[in-house]
Design an enzyme around this catalytic site. Structure first.
Site, short mmCIF file in Angstrom:
data_model
loop_
_atom_site.label_atom_id
_atom_site.label_comp_id
_atom_site.label_asym_id
_atom_site.label_seq_id
_atom_site.Cartn_x
_atom_site.Cartn_y
_atom_site.Cartn_z
N CYS A 2 -59.95 -56.90 -13.67
CA CYS A 2 -60.68 -55.97 -14.53
C CYS A 2 -62.17 -56.26 -14.55
CB CYS A 2 -60.15 -56.06 -15.95
SG CYS A 2 -58.39 -55.90 -16.09
N ARG A 27 -63.66 -55.73 -7.27
CA ARG A 27 -62.79 -56.73 -7.89
C ARG A 27 -61.33 -56.27 -7.96
NH1 ARG A 27 -65.39 -60.60 -10.91
NH2 ARG A 27 -63.58 -60.75 -12.25
N TRP A 74 -57.16 -53.41 -14.28
CA TRP A 74 -56.11 -53.77 -13.31
C TRP A 74 -54.89 -54.06 -14.17
CZ3 TRP A 74 -52.84 -57.77 -11.83
CH2 TRP A 74 -52.40 -57.77 -10.50
N ASN A 100 -61.07 -58.05 -20.72
CA ASN A 100 -60.44 -58.68 -19.55
C ASN A 100 -59.67 -59.88 -20.06
OD1 ASN A 100 -61.97 -56.93 -18.07
ND2 ASN A 100 -63.30 -58.49 -17.15
N GLY A 101 -58.50 -60.14 -19.48
CA GLY A 101 -57.71 -61.30 -19.90
C GLY A 101 -56.40 -60.85 -20.50
N GLU A 481 -53.87 -68.02 7.69
CA GLU A 481 -54.99 -67.19 7.23
C GLU A 481 -55.08 -65.89 8.03
OE1 GLU A 481 -56.78 -66.89 4.79
OE2 GLU A 481 -58.64 -65.91 5.39
N LYS A 485 -54.85 -62.21 6.38
CA LYS A 485 -55.88 -61.17 6.53
C LYS A 485 -55.24 -59.86 6.95
CE LYS A 485 -58.57 -62.41 4.78
NZ LYS A 485 -58.62 -63.63 4.11
N GLU A 488 -53.12 -58.32 4.11
CA GLU A 488 -53.94 -57.90 2.96
C GLU A 488 -54.61 -56.55 3.18
OE1 GLU A 488 -56.25 -61.40 0.60
OE2 GLU A 488 -56.68 -61.32 2.74
N HIS A 504 -36.81 -72.35 14.68
CA HIS A 504 -35.95 -72.46 13.50
C HIS A 504 -35.89 -71.15 12.73
CE1 HIS A 504 -35.64 -76.71 14.25
NE2 HIS A 504 -36.96 -76.76 14.37
N LYS A 603 -60.17 -59.16 -6.29
CA LYS A 603 -61.03 -60.20 -5.71
C LYS A 603 -60.86 -61.50 -6.46
CE LYS A 603 -64.27 -61.83 -3.09
NZ LYS A 603 -63.73 -62.25 -1.78
C1 G6P Z 1 -57.49 -63.42 -4.57
C2 G6P Z 1 -58.41 -62.93 -3.47
C3 G6P Z 1 -58.32 -63.87 -2.26
C4 G6P Z 1 -58.62 -65.29 -2.70
C5 G6P Z 1 -57.72 -65.75 -3.85
C6 G6P Z 1 -58.18 -67.08 -4.43
O1 G6P Z 1 -56.16 -63.30 -4.18
O2 G6P Z 1 -58.03 -61.63 -3.08
O3 G6P Z 1 -59.25 -63.47 -1.27
O4 G6P Z 1 -58.43 -66.15 -1.61
O5 G6P Z 1 -57.76 -64.79 -4.90
O6 G6P Z 1 -59.42 -66.89 -5.03
P1 G6P Z 1 -60.53 -67.98 -5.25
O7 G6P Z 1 -61.67 -67.22 -5.86
O8 G6P Z 1 -59.95 -68.99 -6.22
O9 G6P Z 1 -60.86 -68.60 -3.96
#
Ligand code: G6P
Length: 608
Positions: A2, A27, A74, A100-101, A481, A485, A488, A504, A603
C-alpha cells in the site's frame, strides 16, 4: 505494498496527490482512493484497478481544496472493492484516514465500538481506526489520534484529516514507514520518498510510535505519549530524475542497464589494494565482535534470499565461519543456536520487509550481533540493526529486483573479504577478488550489449509454459533467481534447481516442449553441469547455455548459447545473472505483461 500520500499547502491538492499515487504505483496495489477537504462537503473518490481510473474520475469532477490524503491499497483484509479501498471515514463522515499495515486487534476493537453504536461499512481492519479516533475526538484531532493508537496492536503508517481542521494532517507510524516532505508554504507526507521528490528535497523520517502534525507552515512531531520530539529535516539523496524512466520503455530495463554503475557504486571507496581487503566504514564499530564471530546466519526474502544463498558459498570459501541462510519468514520456526559469537545478517533492498524485520528483532532479542545489508537509506531495517552496509544501488522502481541483487552480491563479497582477510585468507586471493570486482562493471556492459540476441531467444521460447533453470555452487542461486525473474514478470512457470538434483525429479518433466537454461561458465563445476546438459539433450529437451566467451566445446551440445566474459568463479554470478534478467524481461514484453507492475506482487512486502 500500500502507498500513502498527503498534502496541505497553498496549491490545489488533487493534482499533487494523484501525481504522488502514480509515483507509488510501482509498490503494487489493486485499488486507490482520495479525500479532499474544501469549503463544501468533503470530497471522496475511490476506484478499483489502476490509478488512472481514479484519476479520470477526479479530473472530471475537479474537486477544489488545498488539503487531502490519498492511498493505493494492496488487499489484505477484505476484497479489492471500492468500499474496502481507503480513505475510510467514521460515522460522522468528518474523519478521513488512509493506512498501511495491519491492525491485529481490530476484531476486538470493532466489537467494542459496534456495541457503543458505531456503524461499520467495510471488511477492512483499517476502518476500526476511524471509529476509534471518532470515539476519542473532542475537538483536537492530534490528541484523538494519539489516544486511539494507544489502543491499537499491530502495524501502521497512517494519515488522517478532519473536516473541521482544513489546515492540518495528522500522520503516525509504527512498523510501516512515513516520511514528511517540507516545502515552501506546504507540507507533504508519504509512505515512500518517491512520492515527494518532485516537490521537495527536505525530508524527515518518522520513527515508530511518533505522531506528526503537518500544516502549510511546517510540522511538529510528538510521541504517542505526548513527548515533543525535535528532528531536523535532511536532504534527499536521489533527485527526481532517479524516478524517471529516461529513454527506457520500462523501469526494469533501465535498472538492468544501470547495473554496471550499481557495482561501481557498491565498490566506491571500499577497496584497499595495499592489503587486499575491503574497507566498510559501516562495520567499523563492530569489528571486535566480527573478529570473534564463529557463526553467520543470513536472513532475507525473495531475491535478497537468493543473494543470501550465494553468500553462503562465498563466506564458506573465504572465511572459516559456519554459515546458514534462512528465509526470514521461516527463521522464527527454527530453533537456531544463537550464541554470543553468532552474527545475523539481514539482507533487504527496501529495508522494510516485515518478515526480515521480525527475524532481526528476534535475533537481537537472543543476543546476536545483527547487521544489515540494505539499499534504502534510513529504512527501518537500516535503523534497527547494530551496524551495516548500504548497497547504494539507487532507487529501484521495478517490482522485480535487478540492480539491487547485483549490488548485494558485490557487497557480500566485500564483507566476506573483510572477515576472511582477518583470518586465513591470503593477500593474493584477496587482491585477485578486488581486481575481479573492478573488472565486473565493464564485463556487465559487454553482457548488456547482447540484449538483442537475448531478445531473439525470447522470441523463440516465450510461448513455453514451463522452464527449468539449473546451476551448481555459485551458479545455483543464480538459477533460482533466473527462474524467479521469469515467473514474476512473464508468468511462465519456472523452477530453479541445483543441477545435481535434476535426476531426483525434474528430469521426469523434460521433453521437447520443456526448455532448460543451464548456467555453465567454465569453473570448477563445469564438467558436472555438462553431464546434466547431456542428460537433458538425451531426452530432447531444448537447452540455452550461459557460458564463458570462447567456450567452443559446448556449442554442439546445446541449442543456443549466451556468452559472458571470464572472471573469478566467485564473481561469475555478477555476469551470468544479467542475461537471465534480460531474458525474463524480453519474454514478459513479448507476452504483453506489465513488466514494472506484475500482477499480485508488491515491491516492498510490509506485512508478514
Ligand atoms: C518483494 C519484491 C522482491 C524482493 C522481496 C524482498 O517480494 O517483489 O523483488 O526481492 O520483496 O524484498 P527486500 O526489500 O527485503 O529485498
Amino acid at each position: 505494498m500500500c502507498g500513502i500520500v498527503a498534502y496541505v499547502g497553498r496549491q490545489t491538492a488533487r493534482g499533487i496527490l494523484l501525481e504522488g499515487l502514480k509515483r507509488l504505483e510501482y509498490r503494487g496495489y489493486d485499488s486507490s482512493g482520495i479525500a479532499i477537504l474544501n469549503s463544501g462537503p468533503p470530497y471522496l473518490a475511490k476506484a478499483v484497478g489502476k490509478v488512472s481510473h481514479l484519476e479520470d474520475r477526479v479530473e472530471e469532477e475537479a474537486p477544489e481544496g488545498l488539503i487531502g490524503i490519498a492511498h493505493t491499497r494492496w488487499a489484505t483484509h477484505g476484497r479489492p472493492t471500492e468500499t474496502n479501498a481507503h480513505p475510510h471515514t467514521d460515522c460522522s463522515g468528518r474523519i478521513f484516514l488512509v493506512h498501511n499495515g495491519i491492525i491485529e486487534n481490530y476484531q476486538r476493537l470493532k466489537k467494542h465500538l459496534s456495541a457503543s453504536g458505531h456503524q461499520f461499512r467495510t471488511e477492512t481492519d483499517t476502518e476500526v481506526l476511524t471509529h476509534l479516533i471518532e470515539s476519542f475526538y473532542q475537538g483536537d484531532l492530534e490528541t484523538a489520534v494519539q489516544r486511539a493508537l494507544q489502543e491499537v496492536q499491530g502495524t501502521y503508517g497512517l494519515a488522517v484529516i478532519h473536516g473541521d481542521h482544513p489546515q492540518e494532517i495528522i500522520v503516525a507510524r509504527r512498523g510501516s514507514p512515513i516520511v514528511l516532505g517540507i516545502g515552501k508554504d506546504e507540507s507533504l507526507a508519504a509512505s515512500d520518498v518517491s512520492a515527494l521528490a518532485q516537490h521537495t528535497d527536505q525530508v524527515v523520517y518518522l520513527e515508530d510510535n511518533e505522531v506528526a502534525r503537518l500544516e502549510p507552515g511546517g510540522f511538529r512531531i510528538k510521541t504517542l505519549d505526548n513527548r515533543t520530539v525535535s528532528r531536523e529535516a535532511q536532504i534527499l539523496e536521489a533527485g527526481p530524475e532517479a524516478m524517471d524512466r529516461g529513454p527506457y520503455p520500462h523501469f526494469m530495463l533501465k535498472e538492468i542497464f544501470e547495473q554496471p554503475e550499481a557495482v561501481e557504486n557498491a565498490l566506491r571507496g571500499r577497496l584497499n589494494h595495499s592489503e587486499g581487503v575491503a574497507k566498510l566504514g559501516g562495520l567499523e564499530s563492530v569489528m571486535d565482535r566480527l573478529e570473534k564471530a564463529r557463526h553467520l546466519i543470513i536472513v532475507s526474502c525473495g531475491t535478497s534470499y537468493y543473494a543470501g544463498l550465494y553468500a553462503r558459498y562465498v563466506f564458506e570459501t573465504l572465511t572459516d565461519l559456519t554459515v546458514e541462510t534462512e528465509l526470514a519468514s521461516e527463521f522464527r520456526y527454527r530453533k537456531l543456536n544463537i550464541r554470543q559469537n553468532t552474527v545475523v545478517l539481514a539482507i533487504s533492498q527496501s529495508g522494510e520487509t516485515a518478515d526480515t524485520l521480525a527475524a532481526l528483532r528476534e535475533a537481537k532479542r537472543k543476543g546476536a550481533l545483527v547487521l544489515g545489508l540494505v539499499n534504502v537509506v534510513g529504512s527501518t531495517i537500516a535503523r534497527e540493526t547494530h551496524a551495516g552496509v548500504y548497497s547504494h544501488a539507487g532507487i529501484e522502481i521495478g517490482v522485480a529486483s535487478t540492480k539491487s541483487f547485483i549490488s548485494q552480491l558485490t557487497i557480500l563479497v566485500l564483507i566476506a573479504l573483510l572477515i576472511g582477510r582477518g583470518r586465513d585468507l591470503s593477500y593474493e586471493e584477496g587482491e585477485k577478488l578486488l581486481r575481479g570486482l573492478e573488472e565486473a562493471p565493464d564485463q556487465i556492459r559487454e553482457v548488456l550489449a547482447q540484449s538483442d540476441h537475448i531478445r531473439s531467444l525470447a522470441q523463440i521460447y516465450c510461448g513455453a509454459s514451463h522452464f527449468l533453470y539449473i546451476g551448481r555452487k555459485y551458479q545455483y542461486p543464480v538459477a533460482l533467481e533466473g527462474a524467479l525473474k521469469l515467473k514474476e514478470i512473464s508468468y511462465i512457470h519456472a523452477e530453479g534447481y541445483a543441477a545435481g538434483e535434476m535426476k531426483h525429479g525434474p528430469i521426469a518433466l523434460i521433453d521437447p516442449s520443456f526448455p532448460t537454461v543451464a548456467l555453465a561458465p567454465e569453473d570448477s563445476s563445469y564438467d558436472k553441469i555438462i553431464s546434466n546438459i547431456q542428460e537433458i539433450r538425451a531426452r530432447e529437451g531444448p537447452v540455452i547455455a550461459v557460458t564463458t566467451q570462447g567456450n567452443t566445446r559446448i556449442r554442439s551440445m546445446v541449442d543456443h548459447i549466451i556468452e559472458t566474459p571470464r572472471n573469478h568463479s566467485i564473481l561469475m554470478p555478477l555476469l551470468t545473472v544479467v542475461p537471465l534478467q534480460l531474458f525474463a524481461y524480453h519474454c514478459a514484453v513479448l507476452r504483453g505483461c506489465d513488466v514494472d507492475k506484475p500482477r499480485n506482487l508488491a515491491k516492498s512486502v510490509t506485512v508478514e
